[in-house]
Design a protein around this motif. Structure first.
Motif, PDB file in Angstrom:
ATOM      1  N   TYR A 430      -9.880  44.415 103.934  1.00 41.03           N
ATOM      2  CA  TYR A 430      -8.776  44.826 105.185  1.00 41.03           C
ATOM      3  C   TYR A 430      -7.835  44.705 106.154  1.00 41.03           C
ATOM      4  O   TYR A 430      -8.545  44.134 107.089  1.00 41.03           O
ATOM      5  CB  TYR A 430      -8.954  46.873 104.217  1.00 41.03           C
ATOM      6  CG  TYR A 430      -9.774  47.462 103.454  1.00 41.03           C
ATOM      7  CD1 TYR A 430      -8.581  47.672 103.195  1.00 41.03           C
ATOM      8  CD2 TYR A 430     -10.745  47.580 103.675  1.00 41.03           C
ATOM      9  CE1 TYR A 430      -9.319  48.665 100.584  1.00 41.03           C
ATOM     10  CE2 TYR A 430     -11.060  48.247 101.810  1.00 41.03           C
ATOM     11  CZ  TYR A 430     -10.496  48.871 101.146  1.00 41.03           C
ATOM     12  OH  TYR A 430     -10.894  49.608  99.776  1.00 41.03           O
ATOM     13  N   GLY A 433      -3.364  49.289 108.248  1.00 41.15           N
ATOM     14  CA  GLY A 433      -3.781  49.855 109.025  1.00 41.15           C
ATOM     15  C   GLY A 433      -3.056  51.566 109.366  1.00 41.15           C
ATOM     16  O   GLY A 433      -2.270  50.180 110.423  1.00 41.15           O
ATOM     17  N   VAL A 444      -6.736  53.701 106.803  1.00 43.47           N
ATOM     18  CA  VAL A 444      -6.520  53.041 106.445  1.00 43.47           C
ATOM     19  C   VAL A 444      -6.870  52.827 104.571  1.00 43.47           C
ATOM     20  O   VAL A 444      -7.300  53.626 104.516  1.00 43.47           O
ATOM     21  CB  VAL A 444      -7.673  51.175 106.674  1.00 43.47           C
ATOM     22  CG1 VAL A 444      -7.624  50.281 105.584  1.00 43.47           C
ATOM     23  CG2 VAL A 444      -7.177  50.581 107.636  1.00 43.47           C
ATOM     24  N   ASP A 448      -4.578  48.200 101.686  1.00 45.52           N
ATOM     25  CA  ASP A 448      -4.441  47.837 102.846  1.00 45.52           C
ATOM     26  C   ASP A 448      -4.836  46.915 102.913  1.00 45.52           C
ATOM     27  O   ASP A 448      -5.744  46.111 103.333  1.00 45.52           O
ATOM     28  CB  ASP A 448      -4.261  48.191 104.034  1.00 45.52           C
ATOM     29  CG  ASP A 448      -3.763  49.130 104.562  1.00 45.52           C
ATOM     30  OD1 ASP A 448      -2.275  48.714 105.084  1.00 45.52           O
ATOM     31  OD2 ASP A 448      -3.362  50.108 104.837  1.00 45.52           O
ATOM     32  N   GLN A 479       2.762  46.930 109.465  1.00 44.69           N
ATOM     33  CA  GLN A 479       2.349  48.152 108.068  1.00 44.69           C
ATOM     34  C   GLN A 479       2.440  47.565 106.673  1.00 44.69           C
ATOM     35  O   GLN A 479       3.618  47.640 106.512  1.00 44.69           O
ATOM     36  CB  GLN A 479       2.597  49.648 108.813  1.00 44.69           C
ATOM     37  CG  GLN A 479       1.772  50.619 109.739  1.00 44.69           C
ATOM     38  CD  GLN A 479       2.512  51.358 110.080  1.00 44.69           C
ATOM     39  OE1 GLN A 479       2.089  52.182 111.021  1.00 44.69           O
ATOM     40  NE2 GLN A 479       2.560  52.082 108.815  1.00 44.69           N
TER      41      GLN A 479
END
Length: 659
Positions: A430, A433, A444, A448, A479
């Protein structure tokens, strides 16, 4: 009497719908429809408009439900199928409830089903809702013992609240005293739905499908400075094998032959804590690069955390990361062979391109990486809906479609580097976040999910590069929810979640609720480690005797309170009508006039009318109202009788008692 009152029927319906509500997000549509239709049938039967269904109708319904469950669920769906079976049984039971024993079956199963909601939701709001649901079910249980001719709506609820009030102190003591132990058995949830989103293999397009989900992956807090978005790479899986279609982890046999990973760094480790959601898989996440394995896990040869058993429930673990490092500066011949492996004869155009770059760049491996980044930046498009690839997939991506998600770019770059003689591998996990300032933690989610590349250089070790940054650098700095908010493919599986984007107040509410859930989950998960210290603070010295007293003393106090209330209730009637009558009779007794044990209210009223002529009218009204309640059974008789008793008491108060 065993027949149920109207209030009992409505309390059953309220308890049934409250039990069903937490499961509406995952139940199949046909089962939701069944759960809505059967209560309607129940009301029609109770009102006398429809008869109870014939056994043949019940048999057809049961067979239809069994068929629906078999078609909807498979063996791997595990607990979801079991809970659906229970809910289907509750729905079918609704249409044949007539006597008390039928209602008891419905409500006892409802208690069990209400507990299964925690298999799907473990938030603090779910805990509060479960308590509310418990109040309704206990109220429904109280109502079925109520006189069918007496429709008192609030009395079952009051009794339910009183019972739970007695239970709460004992529940708190049990939470504090009893140790947290694992279950005696484990029932798997949906094995096909790897809720972590990541798998032990990756094909082009797999990770892009995760952007359709808003499910939570994990949350993290940091002991030091929070790393910037460009350094929030959460390592979970390392793919070393490629078969021309799919990237996968190195086989178990080869894992044992790979050299141990050497991590060199002069930096101070960054400590952090992760609250990881259930995934049904053994792999965890660690901030790149992990300096140590979390408790109960180990680091693989690719320096990714792997648990000894699948994560079948939410867990909390602590770890640390080195943001400036050298990973495995020396590579063995076997390691080099593994990370240069390519399927024979596949993707000839990509191999030719890599070989040309090698000839033009000489021994400069970094120049080949730059050439790939320049190619991606100039001619490629980053998209959540890449076209399907067939045949030589890397060739089709690099020379035909030129549209892809992070998995396409990571797989293609790894193939090019290996074709140029550079050991390389794909890393999945990932990236990014959402930072929540209220409780200072990072959230998260599945959208992601990300894939990047590591290539090896002599003395430098494995170097992380992200080819997605060459095409869409904002994917690393922003993000994911902000980047993809306008893409119709984003959160396609959870369209309601899109409502929060672009709406500041809804986003703020979601963050507040999320912060509350995080604090709750973290406190519950960490309580086991803090339990012994809390007991020491309460008891001074923790031993069996003091623990027994800590449990027994509150239990005795609560039971004594219950006994006192129950005995007090016998001395003083709880029914308003009976209390008012007792007060009136006590007033006459103080004046020397007691009601005989076998004397009816009518006879007593007539006798008192001769001794208290000023009250003759009120006493006559009292006798008539009592007669109407006992023999005429008028619906409004109780109210009239209560009013007559109060009128007599007011009149009696004007007459002085004898000295």
């Amino acid at each position: 009497m065993k027949q149920l009152s109207r209030a009992a029927v409505l309390w059953q319906l309220a308890a049934f719908f409250a039990t069903l509500a937490p499961h509406l997000s995952w139940l199949p549509f046909w089962l939701i429809a069944l759960a809505i239709i059967t209560p309607g049938i129940r009301l029609m039967i109770y009102s006398g408009r429809w008869p109870l269904p014939h056994w043949s109708v019940k048999l057809v319904l049961v067979l239809a439900v069994i068929g629906g469950l078999l078609l909807t669920f498979t063996r791997e769906t595990g607990m979801a199928a079991t809970v659906s079976l229970l809910i289907a049984g509750l729905a079918l039971k609704m249409i044949e409830i007539y006597h008390r024993r039928d209602a008891l079956v419905l409500l006892y199963v409802s208690l069990f089903v209400s507990g299964t909601a925690f298999l799907f939701h473990q938030s603090i709001l779910m805990a509060l809702y479960a308590l509310f649901n418990l109040v309704l079910i206990i109220a429904a249980l109280n109502s079925i013992y109520q006189d069918p001719l007496r429709n008192d709506w609030l009395r079952p609820l009051k009794r339910s609240l009183r019972l739970l009030g007695f239970a709460l102190p004992l529940m708190l003591v049990l939470f504090i005293v009893f140790p947290r132990i694992g279950p005696l058995w484990s029932v798997p949830m949906n094995q096909n739905a790897a809720r972590s989103g990541l798998s032990d293999q990756m094909a082009p397009g797999d990770i892009s499908r995760l952007t359709r989900s808003n499910d939570l992956a994990f949350r993290a807090t940091f002991d030091g400075a929070v790393p910037p978005p460009q350094q929030r790479y959460w390592r979970s899986m390392v793919y070393g094998n490629y078969d021309g279609r799919t990237w996968s982890r190195v086989s178990r046999g080869d894992q044992f032959r790979l050299a141990d990973v050497e991590l060199i760094s002069d930096a101070t480790p960054l400590a952090y804590e992760v609250v990881f959601e259930a995934s049904n898989n053994p792999w965890l996440v660690a901030l790149d690069q992990p300096s140590a394995a979390p408790a109960g896990s180990f680091l693989t040869k690719g320096n990714a955390p792997l648990r000894y058993r699948p994560v079948d429930r939410r867990i909390s673990y602590q770890s640390s990361a080195l943001l400036d490092y050298r990973l495995q500066p020396d590579l063995t011949d076997f390691d080099r062979e593994i990370y240069l492996q390519l399927p024979e004869g596949s993707d000839p155009r990509s191999r030719e391109l890599a070989e040309r770059w090698r000839q033009e760049s000489g021994t400069d491996d970094a120049a080949i990486v730059r050439r790939a980044f320049e190619l991606f930046n100039a001619e490629f498009t980053y998209t959540l809906t890449p076209p399907q690839l067939s045949g030589d997939r890397v060739d089709a991506f690099l020379f035909d479609s030129r549209q892809g998600f992070c998995g396409h770019f990571a797989g293609a770059l790894t193939f090019l580097l290996r074709s140029a003689g550079i050991p390389a591998r794909v890393v999945a996990g990932y990236q990014g976040g959402e930072w929540n300032e209220r409780e200072a933690y990072l959230t998260v989610r599945q959208y992601d999910a990300h894939a990047w590349v590591e290539y090896w250089q002599q003395d430098e070790g494995w170097i992380r590069v992200d080819p997605t940054a060459a095409v869409a650098p904002e994917r690393v700095s922003q993000q994911a929810d902000q980047l993809f908010a306008d893409d119709p493919a984003f959160l396609a599986d959870t369209p309601m979640a899109r409502l929060q984007f672009g709406n500041a107040w809804m986003l703020d509410i979601r963050r507040q609720i999320d912060a509350l859930n995080f604090s709750w989950n973290r406190w519950v998960l960490n309580y086991q480690g803090q339990q012994m210290q809390l007991l020491k603070d309460l008891l001074g010295e923790v031993n069996l005797t003091r623990l027994a007293l800590l449990f027994i003393v509150p239990f005795v106090l609560v039971m004594a309170l219950v006994a006192w209330i129950q005995l007090g209730g016998r001395r003083r009637p709880r029914d308003p009508l009976e209390r008012a009558l007792e007060r009136l009779l006590d007033g006459f007794a103080k004046r020397g006039y007691r009601r005989e044990s076998r004397e009816s209210i009518q006879a007593f009223s007539k006798r008192m009318a001769s001794d208290f002529p000023s009250m003759a009218g009120e006493l006559r009204a009292l006798a008539n109202c009592d007669e109407a309640v006992r023999y005429a059974a008028r619906p409004d008789g109780r109210k009239a009788l209560l009013a007559a008793i109060k009128a007599c008491y007011r009149a009696l108060k004007t007459i002085k008692a004898p000295a």
